[in-house]
Design a protein around this motif. Sequence first.
Motif, short mmCIF file in Angstrom:
data_model
loop_
_atom_site.label_atom_id
_atom_site.label_comp_id
_atom_site.label_asym_id
_atom_site.label_seq_id
_atom_site.Cartn_x
_atom_site.Cartn_y
_atom_site.Cartn_z
N THR A 66 0.83 -1.20 0.00
CA THR A 66 0.00 0.00 0.00
C THR A 66 0.87 1.26 0.00
N THR A 67 1.94 1.23 0.76
CA THR A 67 2.86 2.37 0.79
C THR A 67 3.52 2.57 -0.57
N ILE A 68 3.86 1.49 -1.24
CA ILE A 68 4.45 1.60 -2.58
C ILE A 68 3.46 2.25 -3.53
N TRP A 69 2.19 1.83 -3.52
CA TRP A 69 1.18 2.45 -4.39
C TRP A 69 1.06 3.95 -4.07
N GLY A 70 1.09 4.27 -2.79
CA GLY A 70 0.96 5.68 -2.39
C GLY A 70 2.10 6.54 -2.89
N TRP A 71 3.31 6.06 -2.73
CA TRP A 71 4.45 6.85 -3.20
C TRP A 71 4.47 6.95 -4.73
N LEU A 72 4.06 5.90 -5.42
CA LEU A 72 3.99 5.96 -6.88
C LEU A 72 2.94 6.96 -7.34
N LEU A 73 1.90 7.12 -6.57
CA LEU A 73 0.85 8.06 -6.92
C LEU A 73 1.25 9.50 -6.60
N VAL A 74 1.85 9.71 -5.45
CA VAL A 74 2.20 11.07 -5.02
C VAL A 74 3.44 11.58 -5.75
N ILE A 75 4.46 10.74 -5.86
CA ILE A 75 5.71 11.14 -6.54
C ILE A 75 6.05 10.07 -7.57
N PRO A 76 5.55 10.18 -8.80
CA PRO A 76 5.78 9.13 -9.80
C PRO A 76 7.25 8.94 -10.17
N LYS A 77 8.09 9.94 -9.93
CA LYS A 77 9.50 9.82 -10.32
C LYS A 77 10.29 8.88 -9.42
N VAL A 78 9.71 8.44 -8.31
CA VAL A 78 10.43 7.48 -7.45
C VAL A 78 10.43 6.09 -8.05
N ASP A 79 9.69 5.90 -9.12
CA ASP A 79 9.58 4.59 -9.76
C ASP A 79 10.73 4.37 -10.73
N ARG A 80 11.79 3.78 -10.24
CA ARG A 80 12.90 3.43 -11.12
C ARG A 80 13.04 1.92 -11.23
N LYS A 81 12.67 1.24 -10.16
CA LYS A 81 12.85 -0.22 -10.12
C LYS A 81 11.68 -0.96 -10.74
N ARG A 82 10.46 -0.51 -10.48
CA ARG A 82 9.28 -1.29 -10.82
C ARG A 82 8.73 -1.03 -12.22
N ASN A 83 9.09 0.08 -12.83
CA ASN A 83 8.66 0.41 -14.19
C ASN A 83 7.13 0.43 -14.31
N ILE A 84 6.49 1.08 -13.36
CA ILE A 84 5.04 1.25 -13.38
C ILE A 84 4.78 2.69 -13.81
N LYS A 85 4.36 2.87 -15.04
CA LYS A 85 4.24 4.22 -15.59
C LYS A 85 2.84 4.81 -15.47
N ASP A 86 1.82 4.09 -15.79
CA ASP A 86 0.47 4.65 -15.86
C ASP A 86 -0.42 4.16 -14.72
N VAL A 87 0.15 4.15 -13.51
CA VAL A 87 -0.61 3.63 -12.36
C VAL A 87 -1.82 4.51 -12.06
N ARG A 88 -1.74 5.79 -12.35
CA ARG A 88 -2.84 6.71 -12.05
C ARG A 88 -4.11 6.38 -12.82
N SER A 89 -3.98 5.81 -13.98
CA SER A 89 -5.17 5.50 -14.78
C SER A 89 -5.89 4.24 -14.29
N TYR A 90 -5.25 3.46 -13.44
CA TYR A 90 -5.87 2.23 -12.93
C TYR A 90 -6.30 2.32 -11.47
N ILE A 91 -6.06 3.48 -10.85
CA ILE A 91 -6.47 3.67 -9.46
C ILE A 91 -7.79 4.43 -9.44
N PRO A 92 -8.82 3.88 -8.79
CA PRO A 92 -10.08 4.63 -8.67
C PRO A 92 -9.88 5.92 -7.88
#
Length: 114
Positions: A66-92
Amino acid sequence: MPVTAHLVFLFIFWLAFIGTRWIPIAWLLLSAFTPKSLLGRYFKEPHFTLAETYIMREFPGSLIRTTIWGWLLVIPKVDRKRNIKDVRSYIPLWYAVGLRVFIVGTVLTGVVFG
């Protein structure tokens, strides 16, 4: 009304008291109600290793997820390892708002009391 040391103490005390109460509750609720669309799309390889999916599947590992999803949503640039780019479009929207409030509130509480 003048601001006294007593009023400052009471403000900080109640802020700490409320912060230590709502953060664990919000964290558990956000973990329990993580949308299935988000888990089905991203909670697998190559975004997470097999060991991570095993560990983060159940409590208490789901809190980390849950914390990982939160950080990816708030600061997308922290995603270097997981390569999750469009997470915002799949979160209600309700989950996105909850995650933002949780992450920002936790950081602010940590800054004030850390």
